[in-house]
Structure formats: C-alpha cells, structure tokens
Write a protein that holds these residues in place. Structure first.
Motif: not given
Ligand SMILES: Nc1ncnc2c1ncn2[C@@H]1O[C@@H]2COP(=O)(O)O[C@H]2[C@H]1O
Length: 450
Positions: A30-38
C-alpha cells in the motif's frame, strides 16, 4: 462498479519485486502504491465527475457520457490485466478470442453512441437516416447499436444519408469498418496459426512425412504403419519432442517439471525404486521418450549398442533369429539393452547386441545413451553391480559368457588392485621418510646454525 473501482484504488495493489523477491506484505504494497505515479492517475480515473452534470446549467443525460471520460485513464491497467491473464490462463487462444469479441462489441457500442449523439443533435426522427424518436431509451439504444452493427460489419443496408454530417459520419464509419475488418481477420488468423503451431510443437507434422513417403514411392503397408504410429502419438498424447518444448526453462526448473511428470513412471522401474529423489531428478533429464509401434524391432542382435531402454508402458519380446519365436517377454518397469553398454567381463559379444527385441504392441520407452549411463553408474556402484549381475546371468543362459576369459579378467583386475595398493604403500612410506628426514634436518639447523 464505480464503487468497486474506488475500493480497488484505495485497497492494496499487486505485489512488487524487491531484490528479485516478490513482496506481498499488504502494508508495504500500500505504501509503495500510494507513493507511485499510478495512484494519482487511478484517483483521477475514479473521480465521480458525472456529478458535475447535477450542477445547474449543465446538460443532464447527454452530458453524462462525456463527463465520465476520465474512466478511460484506467485503460493501461486494463491492458496490463489482459496481458497477465493471457500468460497465466490455460486457454490463451480462447482468451484472445474473447478479448477480440469484447473489442468488437465495445467498438460497435461507441459507434452507436456517436450515432445517437449526432441524431440527437440533428433532431431525432427528422429524416429516415437519424435515430427515430422512440419513447423508450432502451429502444433508442438498440436501434443505434443495430445501425452501427450494419455499418461496421459493412452490410451497408442503412437508409441513405440526407445531410452532409450524415454523409461524413457514414463514410468515416465505412473506413473504420475496413480497418477493423482487416485487424479482426488478422487476429483470428493469428489465433488459428497459434493453434496449429501449438499442435506441431508437441507432435511431429504429419504432412512432410506423408509427402516424403509418396515422393519416394514407399509401399502402402509401410506408409500405413507410419501413419498409425503418428495417430497413436496424438491419440494417446505421447510427446516425443517434450524436451524441445521445455528447452527455454532454466535447468533446475526443467528438472522439476520433468520430475513431476515422469517420476512416478521412473519409480516403477525396479532398478530405480530405491534411488534418491534428487538423483532421479538428474536422471530424468537424460532420458529420451521413444514410442515403438507393433512389430517394430527396438534393437537387433549384432548391432553396436548405443543406448539402453526402460519400459514405461507396453510389452516387448526377446525373439530368436527367425524373428517369431519368443524367448522371453519384457513388460512395464523392466529394462533391457544394457549388456552391450556396460563391459561385462567375459561377454563374448563385446559391445554388440546379444538379442533381438521386438515391440509387440505400442511400447512407450525411456531411452538412455551410453555416456549418460556410464556417468550415472559411476555415481552408483550398487546399480552397476545389480546390472552386471543380471547381465552376467543372461549371458550365461545364452552361452555367450566366456568363463575362462571372465576368470582371467577378474584375476588381472585383482592383480592390478594389488599392485596399486603396493604402490600406495610405497608412496606413503616414502612420504613418512621424507617427513622424518625433514624434521631431523630442521632440528640440526636449530643446533648447528651459529
Ligand atoms: N533372455 C532374455 N531375457 C530378458 N532380456 C534379455 C534376454 N536376452 C537378452 N536380453 C536383453 O536384450 C538386450 C539386447 O541388447 P543387449 O545385448 O545390449 O542387452 C540385452 C538384454 O538386456
């Protein structure tokens, strides 16, 4: 659907690789997704922009589809999901066809929507070409969808256009249909080619063999045998070229796959019953599956032996020189063809076959080359001893064992062993003397050096 999409955006997303390891920890994902451009991209895609139509002064229903255009931002995710499914599914061609149908329906739907929008602009039912002013919305949609199907399928049975906009729309539609038709027929032919190439990857193509036999005028009975053999492979799902199919997998993975497919069959071979799992996994990659048809000779007496066979399925006979008299029957789990490969002392036939082996029905065999067998036996002296004992017994029964030569060979071997031991003893004594002399000299140095 929109609510589901919103939940999907806020929930954890797919795992990711870190140093080659798949991370599936929900919090990290979740952390990685929230900080990604997607993430902002996905948020924009699920924003309920259609609510803007509720604002005073904004057109209601006709404006809603345009206001939902932000949903198209999810398209890259959809294509990614399609790609993943296509590599995972067991039915990739069915999946491709379903995807094609989806694109087709979607294309017709969008074209129908454009037709309806144009009709609404020109005035519903104002001429025979535009969408009639049906009281029910569903009827209007179905008419638009039907109209677009006629245009995009190039049936062309539509009312003649009356106005410039209608001419332009219809012409663009026909051009689109030509493009779409070419794309669809290309995709369908790719699926069909894939289907037949998948079949030829597993089974040899029967066409060239048939043409070859015809070109050389091979007699009908022999050609019939070849055809029946090929038919048997397909009907019984025997894959003679299975290693070629797996050749792109890394060695370890290939061994795992081969073991999971063939280990049960290997365990039925008496010789392998007590072998360790790891060794059989190494062995399985060296085995080549071979299928022999009824009445085919697997080997003939006097031929030079180059491989041995393990019977996976089927029944074979050891036959006399007349090719008919059966001396012994060999069935599932047995092996043969080892005598000419393993240098049994006193074997009068040397490296030549001692018997004719005939396949009675269809025989499914594992074939192991001479070098591979030598490597395996070097690791397993017990297997070698078992094979030699069985071979010796057979040679003795066939009168092909020169017991004098065997005794002489055994004596020579024992003599060589004795000489080797003597040499080793001498070497060890020599080493010990040298060590003693070295220590003596060392002490001397310590004493005599000033
Ligand atoms: N009487 C028999 N019974 C079983 N197997 C045999 C008999 N005679 C020969 N064979 C096998 O037939 C094989 C023919 O090739 P090889 O001589 O390499 O090894 C031989 C044995 O493995």
């Amino acid at each position: 659907m929109d609510a589901l999409q919103s939940v999907a955006v806020l929930a954890a997303h797919s795992g990711f690789l870190e140093d080659g390891i798949l991370v599936q920890d929900v919090r990290r994902m979740r952390r990685r997704y929230l900080s990604s451009w997607t993430f902002p991209w996905d948020v924009m895609a699920v924003l309920p922009t259609e609510l803007l139509c509720l604002l005073p002064g904004v057109p209601r229903v006709p404006g809603v589809p345009a206001a939902r255009a932000n949903r198209c931002l999810r398209l890259p995710r959809l294509f990614e999901a399609f790609d993943r499914c296509e590599t995972r599914t067991a039915w990739p061609n069915v999946f491709r066809m379903a995807k094609l149908m989806l694109y087709l329906l979607l294309g017709i739907h969008w074209h129908g929507c454009l037709y309806f929008a144009l009709s609404a602009r020109l005035g519903l039912g104002t001429d025979p070409w535009v969408c009639p002013s049906f009281p029910r919305l569903l009827r209007r949609y179905l008419h638009s969808f039907y109209f677009s199907t006629l245009v995009l399928a190039m049936v062309g049975d539509t009312p003649a256009p009356q106005r410039e906009e209608e001419f332009l729309f219809l012409t663009a539609g026909f051009l689109l249909a030509v493009l779409g038709f070419a794309t669809i027929s290309g995709s369908i032919s790719t699926v069909i080619v894939n289907l037949s190439s998948a079949a030829t990857t597993f089974y040899p193509d029967t066409g060239p063999v048939r043409r070859y036999l015809r070109a050389w005028g091979v007699d009908g009975r022999l050609a019939g045998r070849v055809a029946r053999w090929q038919q048997h492979l397909r009907a019984q799902r025997k894959l003679p070229a299975e290693w070629e199919v797996l050749q792109h997998l890394p060695q370890g993975l290939r061994a795992e796959v081969a073991a999971s497919v063939h280990l049960a069959a290997l365990r039925r071979v008496g010789l392998f019953r007590n072998w360790e799992h790891g060794v059989l996994r190494q062995l399985v990659l060296r085995l080549r599956p071979q299928v022999f048809g009824p009445g085919e000779f697997v080997c003939r007496r006097g031929d030079v032996g180059r491989e041995m066979y393990f019977i996976r399925e089927g029944c074979l006979a050891v036959v006399a020189e007349d090719g008919v008299t059966q001396l012994a029957l060999l069935g599932e789990g047995l092996y043969f063809g080892e005598i000419s490969l393993i240098n049994i002392k006193g074997n009068m036939a040397g490296n030549r076959r001692t018997a004719n082996i005939l396949s009675i029905g269809y025989s499914d065999l594992f074939c192991l080359g001479k070098e591979d067998l030598a490597e395996v036996l070097a690791e397993f002296p017990c297997a070698r001893a078992a094979m030699e004992a069985k071979g010796r017994e057979l040679l003795l029964r066939m009168g092909q064992l020169d017991t004098g030569a065997e005794a002489a060979a055994l004596e020579a071997e024992a003599e060589a062993e004795r000489q080797l031991q003597g040499l080793e003893l001498l070497l060890r004594d020599g080493d010990r003397d040298e060590e003693g002399a070295g220590m003596g000299t060392g002490q001397g140095h310590g004493v005599s050096e000033p």
